[in-house]
Design a protein around this motif. Structure first.
Motif, PDB file in Angstrom:
ATOM      1  N   GLN A  25    -126.038   8.059 -55.038  1.00  0.00           N
ATOM      2  CA  GLN A  25    -125.562   8.697 -53.816  1.00  0.00           C
ATOM      3  C   GLN A  25    -126.618   9.662 -53.263  1.00  0.00           C
ATOM      4  O   GLN A  25    -126.853   9.705 -52.058  1.00  0.00           O
ATOM      5  N   MET A  26    -127.255  10.434 -54.135  1.00  0.00           N
ATOM      6  CA  MET A  26    -128.274  11.366 -53.663  1.00  0.00           C
ATOM      7  C   MET A  26    -129.463  10.602 -53.084  1.00  0.00           C
ATOM      8  O   MET A  26    -130.060  11.026 -52.105  1.00  0.00           O
ATOM      9  N   LYS A  27    -129.768   9.456 -53.687  1.00  0.00           N
ATOM     10  CA  LYS A  27    -130.850   8.625 -53.136  1.00  0.00           C
ATOM     11  C   LYS A  27    -130.470   8.129 -51.748  1.00  0.00           C
ATOM     12  O   LYS A  27    -131.296   8.119 -50.827  1.00  0.00           O
ATOM     13  N   VAL A  28    -129.203   7.720 -51.600  1.00  0.00           N
ATOM     14  CA  VAL A  28    -128.726   7.281 -50.283  1.00  0.00           C
ATOM     15  C   VAL A  28    -128.806   8.446 -49.298  1.00  0.00           C
ATOM     16  O   VAL A  28    -129.250   8.287 -48.150  1.00  0.00           O
ATOM     17  N   GLY A  29    -128.408   9.627 -49.748  1.00  0.00           N
ATOM     18  CA  GLY A  29    -128.437  10.817 -48.888  1.00  0.00           C
ATOM     19  C   GLY A  29    -129.842  11.120 -48.393  1.00  0.00           C
ATOM     20  O   GLY A  29    -130.057  11.396 -47.201  1.00  0.00           O
TER      21      GLY A  29
END
Lengths: 467, 433
Positions: free
Chosen positions: B401-405
């Motif tokens: 999720q943080m990578k997507v963010g």
């Protein structure tokens, strides 16, 4: 769809309207008793929307129930006659501190603790500190005239309101008071609106007074072998030239409940403890804490704890905060009252509460802001036990009567709402209550603002059982 | 639903009364903040469960509010009356699952995930190999192959860009099951590999084993272990979750180990609560209690064993995004921070609201994509104001999720997201002897 709903929804964005069953049930309750399903929930985000809602409601005679975050302990936002719940919690939060004036302007949705946080950045303080301050909105605090532990030294919400903007039940915007400390222009409508529990209109902005933030604070916990001595210790303290910011009291049952729930190192053998917080200049605090020790020793305190670090002090206040959840474990239903008496009558009130507890054989514990006479007698019972609930109803009535007979009042800080309405006449007398009703009728000719609150309906009695 | 009493029992009606509706959960709830309604607050959801149990509302009314809950459990840490929200939520999900019509898109999406992504046998290798295959061939062919083209609500494309390069099936097969030490080991650890961790973050798992070995532990990877069952339980498939729990309990109990170690906050949270799946007093309950006592996050063990030094400085500014399940369910808060302090060169900047969920929440970011992205936006605001070089996480869901963010913010050049153990390996740890 009914006509009023059609007209109302025309000028409100769709995503701010809630009409599905799950959504409406989510606004059917607060932190008190009862559940009432509204016909519609409107989430107002500016004054024009509030004006529109009230104009339509007034035209079609639809009840409107203003609501903040629904932390009310007296049923303030409950839509007891259906109609519209007007949710103000999603209004953009605006806090504008005028440092040099020591004032702050706020939108109604601002969380009360947020005001103090913002004030502290400028070396200032917003004193009212109800325990729900981090959740509750200032709009709700104004409507209910909330208090808190610091009320002893600093007063309550009404003591900090300089001016208000209000949308009247007929949909007009009025401004009361102003930005100044002194203001004698006309009737003091500000004070009338604060604590009117949403029956006179919807507060859309407030100007509040700030005070300089004290430079230091010091906590002290004192133990007593009986409640009367604890009461006397409070009176002696307050006549000694020292004015603590807070004086909180817990009886033995509360201490035991906390120690069972989350052991916090409280003295289990004490009949009562009081917790004092002094605030002011650090040098003054040193002198005052010594004076306080002498007073307590002289009056017969059996133990004293003076924390030397902030952590130790926080631990004591944390234990005090555990009272509410801890006593909730005693039995499933908690009936929480806030009858308040003149401070000198605290020992008498404690005796009366003990008598009531024995008479109805109920679990009754007492804690609260003893320094200002605002006690919280709590009855722990079981809603499913109808016979017990009948005894609770009688006990609650006697608690109210005891408080009023001792020169006190039904409610110190929670509000009248629905539950205490039947006892209004007992405290105010018929003429007193009638005068309030006449004011209400001239403000709100169609009776649309929060109907069913404060004023008892014909034959209304205290009811704690369902159905 | 035939019998009201049965419904009330399943939906934990009695537990809803612990909630005194004080509202203290409201400021802690991410969905109340982004969706702006009580319906999507813990207190609102509990009230709706009560309304369903009292037949004032239908199970259908309950569906959306329950499915939009992240299950981050932030509410449980602020609740003054200790309401068992996790159990109420799972009960509600079970009822909704039973009541679901088979044809809905949501159902299809979930069926796909539970049948193809987290299946009950050989899932670990298949997932990783599928990802490897997918990376070599592109999303279209995989989608066709796995017949997911008709499951459009899965926003898998979003995640395509952020999945790390995968080792080939051959490298996977080379991993052994037992890592002995020449000297006597300080302790014996069994490693719980996890599905997504082993599938998508195989290298992170290898690094985890390496850290344990360098710390002086003996490490085994029980062959019969399976999925922890967290995602199943979060989707109302409690029976399946219970079966998976039983298989893991059996798989790990044969080896006399001191620790059962995982590196995924979400899996760990399920493992420590295995006993909640069984009735107190039963044999399985007792076995589950024995199992969960040994469950530890990798960070806890590394701190407890204290067997590493970190000689190589890592000159970076970092922030830490805690896994909600690690914080609120496992109650593991300080060990990751203590480890980060030991790495020379790191500048640590704390987020303003570290305990606010990132919106990953199991498969929430796939099945409730838009809501998840709203929550991620709040998180990324916070992250961007700190402007770290790396965002450290301890859970594969959070990591993705943080990578997507970071991708969504267009910050891939300035920042990256990393699992704690991979960052620790950058500091070239060696054993204290």
């Amino acid at each position: 769809m009914e006509k009023w709903m059609q007209v109302l929804t025309e000028k409100i964005p769709n995503q701010q309207l809630i009409s599905d069953l799950a959504g409406r049930y989510s606004y059917s309750f607060d932190a008190s008793f009862g559940e009432h399903l509204p016909d519609l929930v409107v989430q107002a985000k500016n004054r024009e929307e509030v004006v529109h809602v009230l104009k339509v409601a007034n035209d079609y005679h639809i009840p409107v129930y203003p609501r903040g975050q629904g932390t009310c302990l007296s049923g303030g936002p409950l839509p007891v006659h259906g109609g519209i719940v007007l949710d103000l919690s999603q209004w953009p939060q605006e806090i504008d501190v005028q440092v040099e004036d020591l004032t702050v302007s706020v939108s109604p949705s601002v969380r009360t603790a947020g005001i103090n946080e913002e004030a502290e950045k400028h070396g200032l303080m917003y004193p009212p500190d109800p325990s729900s301050a981090h959740v509750a909105t200032i709009g709700g605090n104004l409507a209910e005239n909330s208090g808190g532990p610091r009320g002893l030294k600093y007063g309550v919400t009404k003591d900090y309101v300089l001016g208000l903007e209000l949308v009247t039940p007929e949909g007009e915007i009025i401004r009361t008071g102003g930005q100044t400390i002194k203001n004698v222009t006309g009737f003091d409508l500000t004070k009338l609106i604060v604590g009117s529990e949403g029956t006179l209109g919807v507060i859309t902005e407030a100007t509040l007074k700030l005070v300089p933030k004290p430079l230091g604070k010091q906590t002290m916990m004192i133990e007593f072998m009986n409640l009367r001595t604890a009461g006397a210790a409070i009176s002696h303290t307050l006549t000694s030239g020292i004015l603590p910011a807070k004086i909180e009291m817990m009886d033995q049952a509360c201490i035991a409940a906390v120690e069972n729930f989350r052991p916090s190192g409280l003295p289990k053998d004490a009949a009562a403890i009081i917790i004092v917080e002094l605030d002011g200049h650090p040098e003054t605090l040193k002198v005052e804490i010594e004076m306080l020790q002498k007073i307590m020793r002289k009056i017969g305190a059996t133990g004293m704890t003076i924390p030397t670090t902030e952590k130790e002090a926080d631990d004591i206040w944390f234990a005090r905060k555990q009272v509410s959840p801890a006593i909730a474990k005693i039995k499933p239903t908690k009936v929480s009252e806030d009858a308040t008496v003149p401070r000198s009558k605290i020992p008498d009130m404690m005796d009366r509460l003990q008598e009531i507890k024995d008479k109805y054989s109920l679990e009754l514990v007492v804690f609260g802001h003893a320094g200002d006479g605002n006690l919280h007698p709590n009855i722990l019972c079981d809603k499913a036990d109808a016979a017990e609930m009948k005894r609770v109803e009688k006990a609650v009535q006697e608690i109210f009567e005891a408080a009023v007979d001792l020169g006190g009042t039904l409610s110190g800080e929670h509000g009248i709402g629905t539950m205490k309405a039947p006892f209004m006449e007992y405290e105010l007398g018929a003429a007193g209550l009638d005068m309030m009703k006449r004011i209400k009728e001239s403000w709100d000719p169609n009776g649309i603002m929060n109907p069913g609150k404060i004023f008892p309906e014909k034959g209304q009695k205290l009811v704690l059982t369902d159905g | 639903m035939g019998n009201l009493l049965e419904l009330q029992q399943k939906i934990n009606y009695d537990k809803t009364f612990d909630c005194v509706q004080c509202g203290y959960c409201l400021p802690a709830c991410p969905t109340y903040e982004t969706m702006e309604r009580e319906t999507h607050s813990p207190r609102g959801r509990i009230n709706l469960v009560k309304m369903v149990a009292e037949e004032k509302a239908s199970i259908e009314d309950l569906k959306d509010p329950i499915e939009k809950c992240l299950g981050c459990m932030a509410c449980t840490t602020v609740c003054p009356t200790n309401v068992q929200y996790g159990q109420i939520l799972e009960g509600a999900k079970e009822i909704i699952e039973e009541n679901k019509s088979k044809g809905s898109l949501h159902k299809k999406a979930e069926d796909f995930l539970f049948q193809a992504f987290f299946p009950s046998s050989k899932w670990m290798q298949r997932l990783g190999e599928a990802t490897w295959f997918y990376q070599r061939t592109g999303v279209q062919r995989l989608a066709q192959l796995m017949k997911i083209t008709d499951v459009s609500p899965l926003h898998l494309g979003v995640f395509e860009k952020v999945i790390p390069p995968q080792p080939s099936p051959k490298i996977r097969k080379q991993r052994v099951e037992r890592y002995m030490r020449k000297r006597p080991a300080k302790a014996k650890a069994a490693f719980f590999t996890g599905c997504i961790m082993d599938g998508v973050f195989f290298d992170t798992n290898q690094n985890t084993i390496e850290l344990l070995l360098r710390s002086g532990l003996e490490v085994i990877l029980p062959k019969q272990q399976t999925c922890c069952g967290a995602l199943h339980a979060h989707s109302g498939k409690v029976d399946e979750s219970r079966e998976l729990a039983k298989r893991n309990i059996v798989a790990f109990q044969d080896e006399e180990v001191d620790y059962i170690i995982n590196n995924a906050g979400g899996c760990g949270a399920r493992l420590v609560e295995y006993h909640h799946l069984f009735e107190e007093g039963t044999e399985w309950y007792e076995r589950a209690v024995e199992f969960q006592k040994k469950v530890k996050d990798i960070s806890e063990v590394l701190v407890e064993v204290d067997g590493l030094t970190f000689p190589h400085a890592v000159h970076q500014t970092i922030t830490y995004q805690p896994s909600c399940h690690m914080t609120n369910v496992q109650k593991v808060k300080s060990p990751p921070l203590e480890l980060l302090k030991k790495v020379p060169g790191l500048t640590f900047k704390e987020l303003k609201r570290p305990d606010f969920c990132c919106g990953s929440a199991g498969i929430y970011n796939i099945v409730n994509h838009e809501e998840s992205m709203d929550i991620l936006d709040v998180k990324m605001n916070d992250v961007c104001s700190v402007a770290p070089d790396q965002v450290v996480t301890t859970n594969p869901g959070c990591l993705l999720q943080m990578k997507v963010g970071i991708e969504r913010e267009g910050k891939t050049k300035e920042m990256s997201a990393v699992h704690l153990v991979d960052l620790l390996m950058e500091a070239e740890p060696s054993g204290k002897e």
